[in-house]
Enzyme design. Structure first.
Site, PDB file in Angstrom:
ATOM      1  N   HIS A 146      44.074 -35.802   7.540  1.00 48.92           N
ATOM      2  CA  HIS A 146      45.082 -34.984   6.859  1.00 48.92           C
ATOM      3  C   HIS A 146      44.510 -33.869   5.994  1.00 48.92           C
ATOM      4  O   HIS A 146      45.202 -32.893   5.704  1.00 48.92           O
ATOM      5  CB  HIS A 146      46.007 -35.872   6.025  1.00 48.92           C
ATOM      6  CG  HIS A 146      45.482 -36.216   4.679  1.00 48.92           C
ATOM      7  ND1 HIS A 146      44.528 -37.201   4.484  1.00 48.92           N
ATOM      8  CD2 HIS A 146      45.761 -35.707   3.455  1.00 48.92           C
ATOM      9  CE1 HIS A 146      44.249 -37.278   3.200  1.00 48.92           C
ATOM     10  NE2 HIS A 146      44.978 -36.385   2.553  1.00 48.92           N
ATOM     11  N   ASP A 153      49.034 -40.099  -0.043  1.00 49.95           N
ATOM     12  CA  ASP A 153      48.243 -38.907  -0.377  1.00 49.95           C
ATOM     13  C   ASP A 153      48.109 -38.702  -1.878  1.00 49.95           C
ATOM     14  O   ASP A 153      47.068 -38.250  -2.356  1.00 49.95           O
ATOM     15  CB  ASP A 153      48.885 -37.679   0.271  1.00 49.95           C
ATOM     16  CG  ASP A 153      48.029 -36.437   0.130  1.00 49.95           C
ATOM     17  OD1 ASP A 153      46.786 -36.564   0.058  1.00 49.95           O
ATOM     18  OD2 ASP A 153      48.603 -35.336   0.100  1.00 49.95           O
ATOM     19  N   HIS A 162      38.414 -39.084  -0.520  1.00 50.96           N
ATOM     20  CA  HIS A 162      39.876 -38.977  -0.655  1.00 50.96           C
ATOM     21  C   HIS A 162      40.544 -39.361   0.660  1.00 50.96           C
ATOM     22  O   HIS A 162      41.555 -40.087   0.660  1.00 50.96           O
ATOM     23  CB  HIS A 162      40.250 -37.541  -1.036  1.00 50.96           C
ATOM     24  CG  HIS A 162      41.719 -37.245  -0.893  1.00 50.96           C
ATOM     25  ND1 HIS A 162      42.694 -37.855  -1.659  1.00 50.96           N
ATOM     26  CD2 HIS A 162      42.381 -36.404  -0.033  1.00 50.96           C
ATOM     27  CE1 HIS A 162      43.893 -37.399  -1.308  1.00 50.96           C
ATOM     28  NE2 HIS A 162      43.734 -36.530  -0.324  1.00 50.96           N
ATOM     29  N   HIS A 186      38.844 -33.180  -2.737  1.00 50.96           N
ATOM     30  CA  HIS A 186      39.250 -33.168  -1.327  1.00 50.96           C
ATOM     31  C   HIS A 186      38.030 -33.335  -0.420  1.00 50.96           C
ATOM     32  O   HIS A 186      37.590 -32.408   0.256  1.00 50.96           O
ATOM     33  CB  HIS A 186      39.997 -31.880  -1.002  1.00 50.96           C
ATOM     34  CG  HIS A 186      41.382 -31.837  -1.584  1.00 50.96           C
ATOM     35  ND1 HIS A 186      41.677 -31.159  -2.734  1.00 50.96           N
ATOM     36  CD2 HIS A 186      42.550 -32.419  -1.170  1.00 50.96           C
ATOM     37  CE1 HIS A 186      42.967 -31.293  -3.018  1.00 50.96           C
ATOM     38  NE2 HIS A 186      43.518 -32.061  -2.081  1.00 50.96           N
TER      39      HIS A 186
END
Length: 800
Positions: A568, A697, A532, A528
């Site tokens: 996000h 995602d 990403h 993360h």
């Protein structure tokens, strides 16, 4: 048919014993046995010994061939055909007994001949009470005085009809029709069969001797060749009187049974209470177990659910008039409110549909109602097995929202999440962003150098040449940009979609915004991190170029999707929501253990953006447009939370994919206006945006194999680190299989693809047409399967 020859010297006693043995067999009940005897030399003897022995008919031997043939024809059209029809008796009566509708059969004088268990349940009578001598159909005083006369007139008037004379109910006729299909020769035969069976049943229940019933049946069989007169049929609402004196309003269908000479002999009534389609079905399964009191109580509960409260009845109960009256008045107002939730409307529509539905449909709708009344309509009931711990742990780690232990002192979390990290980027603490007095975090000087697309170094520009391809290698860009791919890829993609023009913001502001957002991703996270985020941004841009997606979304939706993809996972700590809840982190407390990280990402993104004009890309937007954009971004970021995964996928499939598929089946690609109305409906656009960012995602399993393997290694390492920390700090281990010493990465990937990826991308592919992604997914799944079959736990097979 069985013929026994008595014309020889056989002893009657011997053959009687044979016939008795034959009659003892159950399958012989409908067998016609004929005794062939010699022509008597003297006075004609009685046939009673033969009848008593079990024979149906005596035939005197005759040397004339035609006489024998005629006798056989008569037997076939008489006794044999009658026995064939009688075979259906048990089937018809079984259907009557099992019918969920109340059925009452009365004579022409309204004397009750038969009622089924459903009738007993509704009316409160036992069958024996009603079948006593000369018991008339109970009548209610609530019916209009002339109603019975009108019904009688309608039934007796008669009119030609092609329908069968006797209509029991759909279930009984289906059952009966199935039973006698091989024997009926015409529609008239069918009517005759039903009438004959019912008449035989009536006489039996009147208590006549079996021989009399048999004789009467044989008499009725002679009517087969007559042209029957069709009586009229009445259907409407009728009040019936229950045993306790109450009147129940019913939908009633009365059908007469016409006998010899066109005279009405019986009347069949099929009854269903207007306000209780459900009670009959349930109570008929336990006729003897429920008392009438139970039935009345059940009816009260059902009426209370469906109708509004009677203020007069509720306010008159008890002596506590003050608060009781106010409470009941409030309840009455609630029931009379015109505001209805959509789910309430659905339930009411289903309830209404059940009133006129056949029993199989009513039963199915009952199951539908039970499902609709649950609290989790979209979360599947997990069917994982103990032998698949990887799926269990993934579900538990990604979809569990409630903490499993008391709050833990979290000084370690604060010290870890604030201050400078080893890469020199300032970290936001869990709550720091909510204080408006905080200063903008420092951005290292090598990041603040003004950049534009024209200023991008050639080596970086070269890696982004194919950024519009699904096979774009994000890891090459990560290496070329020194772990800052989000800023460079963001500049190019945002420029391609005209984001600066839409937001009316300078490119310099966009550059600053991308830089500050990327600075707040943790490069120390193995998964993360900003790489990403750049990968999700790339996938989002790719999906936005698909024709169906472009037909569905407006420019503001596209801009919102690109912004949401960029932010996000901003400030993601590299730990799951379950970990934060179990550790009692500040973020978990702030967001009440609900969508903790996703709420943080969305809130922090707007906090960072709006606190400094230098990076405020929304500064020049009109207020209402900004509010619309902001809501869309927040909704999409929150959609990445896995606890709502199945809800989003199921809503997308049921609201968009299935209606589109139905249109295509009905006429090629479907009517263009109808397709457009589905794609552009506001609620469907929201579902498309949610599905888009969700697929972007977690699209790693759909990437080319080498990229898929790299992402699998990164997410596994992040989960390994979480498990290590949970063990070190004595926290519950959320995903025990992710122990770096024992974990099988191929198994974990197989479980993730099976449980989360396959269905979602099947649905997204059906909408957006993504054959290349589905091919990658298939190849990657086979790769992981191959490793697992070889009992390998690593990312790659060991070198030869």
């Amino acid at each position: 048919m069985l013929c026994t020859d008595f014309s020889g010297s056989h002893s009657l006693d011997v053959d009687v014993r044979k016939i008795t043995s034959i009659r003892a067999i159950s399958c012989s009940h409908n067998t016609v046995i004929v005794a062939v005897v010699k022509r008597p030399d003297r006075e004609e003897a009685t046939v009673m010994p033969l009848i008593s022995a079990g024979f149906n008919r005596r035939y005197v031997e005759n040397s004339n061939m035609m006489a024998c043939y005629n006798e056989l024809i008569q037997l076939h059209h008489g006794e044999i055909r009658a026995q064939i029809k009688l075979r259906a008796c048990n089937a018809v009566f079984t259907a009557l007994e099992q019918s969920q509708e109340a059925i009452e059969i009365s004579s022409e004088d309204q004397i009750i001949q038969y009622v089924n268990p459903a009738y007993e349940c509704i009316m409160g009578y036992q069958r024996g009470e009603l079948l006593k001598e000369n018991t008339e159909v109970p009548k209610s005083e609530k019916n209009k005085p002339d109603l019975l006369d009108n019904i009688s007139s309608c039934i007796r008037r008669g009119k030609p009809s092609k329908a069968p004379v006797v209509v029991i109910n759909s279930k009984a006729l289906r059952y009966f029709s199935f039973t006698v299909t091989g024997y009926k020769q015409s529609e008239q035969d069918m009517r005759f069969n039903v009438r004959t069976v019912l008449l035989y049943h009536f006489t039996r229940h009147k208590g006549h001797e079996r021989t009399h019933a048999r004789a009467q049946l044989e008499e009725r069989l002679k009517l087969q060749t007559l042209d029957f007169h069709h009586a009229g049929e009445w259907q409407g609402v009728y009040y019936a009187k229950k045993k306790n004196g109450d009147s129940v309003q019913q939908n009633v269908k009365m059908t007469p049974v016409v006998g010899q000479g066109g005279k009405i002999r019986h009347c069949v009534s099929v009854n269903r209470p207007l306000n209780d389609h459900n009670k009959t079905e349930k109570s008929c399964e336990r006729v003897q177990a429920e008392s009438q009191t139970d039935i009345q109580q059940s009816s009260k509960h059902k009426d209370r659910r469906k109708g509004s409260l009677d203020v007069r009845s509720t306010t008159s109960r008890g002596s506590d008039a003050g608060s009781s009256q106010r409470r009941h008045s409030s309840m009455a107002r609630i029931h009379s409110m015109t505001i209805e939730a959509p789910i309430t409307k659905v339930i009411n529509i289903i309830n209404a549909a059940q009133e006129s539905s056949p029993m199989p449909v009513a039963e199915a709708l009952d199951r539908v109602l039970e499902i609709l009344r649950t609290t989790e309509l979209y979360s599947p009931q997990l069917g994982t097995k103990e032998e698949d711990p990887h799926t269990n742990d993934l579900v538990g780690g990604l979809m569990t929202v409630s903490p499993t232990t008391p709050l833990i002192v979290q000084c370690h979390s604060r010290s870890r999440s604030s201050g400078l990290s080893h890469d020199g980027l300032r970290r936001l603490s869990g709550n720091e962003y909510i204080f408006a007095t905080k200063q903008l975090h420092h951005i290292p000087s090598h990041l603040t150098t003004p950049l534009s697309l024209n200023d991008i170094p050639p080596c970086i520009a070269q890696t982004m040449e194919n950024e519009d391809s699904w096979d774009f290698d994000i890891f090459k860009l990560e290496s070329a940009t020194m772990k800052r791919p989000l800023t460079f890829l963001g500049l190019k993609i945002f420029s391609r979609f005209g984001v600066c023009e839409f937001l009316s913001c300078p490119e310099a502001t966009l550059r600053s915004w991308l830089q500050i957002i990327e600075a707040n991703y943790h490069s120390s996270n193995s998964y993360h991190n900003s790489t990403h985020a750049a990968d999700v941004l790339h996938a989002t841009a790719y999906f936005l170029c698909k024709e169906r997606v472009k037909q569905s979304l407006d420019p503001i939706d596209e801009v919102a999707a690109l912004i949401a993809a960029t932010v996000h996972d901003v400030d993601h700590p590299g730990r799951t929501n379950s970990f934060l809840c179990n550790a009692g982190s500040e973020l978990a407390i702030l967001y009440n253990d609900t969508a903790v990280l996703e709420s943080h990402h969305a809130a922090l993104a707007f906090q960072i953006t709006t606190r400094d004009d230098k990076c405020n890309i929304f500064k020049n937007m009109e207020r209402n447009e900004y509010r619309t954009l902001r809501q869309a971004v927040i909704d999409m970021v929150l959609a990445t939370e896995m606890t709502k995964h199945f809800e989003h996928v199921n809503k997308f499939v049921n609201s968009i994919n299935k209606p589109l598929a139905a249109l295509e089946e009905n006429g090629g690609n479907g009517d263009e206006d109808s397709v457009k109305s589905i794609l552009t409906a506001p609620e469907n656009r929201i579902l498309v945006k949610r599905m888009l960012i969700k697929c972007a995602d977690i699209s790693n399993p759909c990437r080319p194999l080498e990229l898929c393997i790299e992402w699998a290694g990164r997410i596994s390492e992040e989960y390994f680190a979480q498990t290590d920390e949970e063990k070190q700090q004595g926290l519950p281990v959320v995903m025990p299989v992710f122990d770096r010493n024992t974990c099988s990465i191929p198994k974990s990937q197989i479980s993730f693809i099976d449980y989360f990826i396959t269905d979602m991308f099947d649905a997204w592919d059906a909408f957006a047409d993504l054959p290349n992604l589905m091919q990658h997914l298939d190849n990657n799944f086979k790769y992981w399967k191959g490793l697992d079959e070889k009992k390998l736990r690593s990312l790659r097979p060991s070198p030869e």
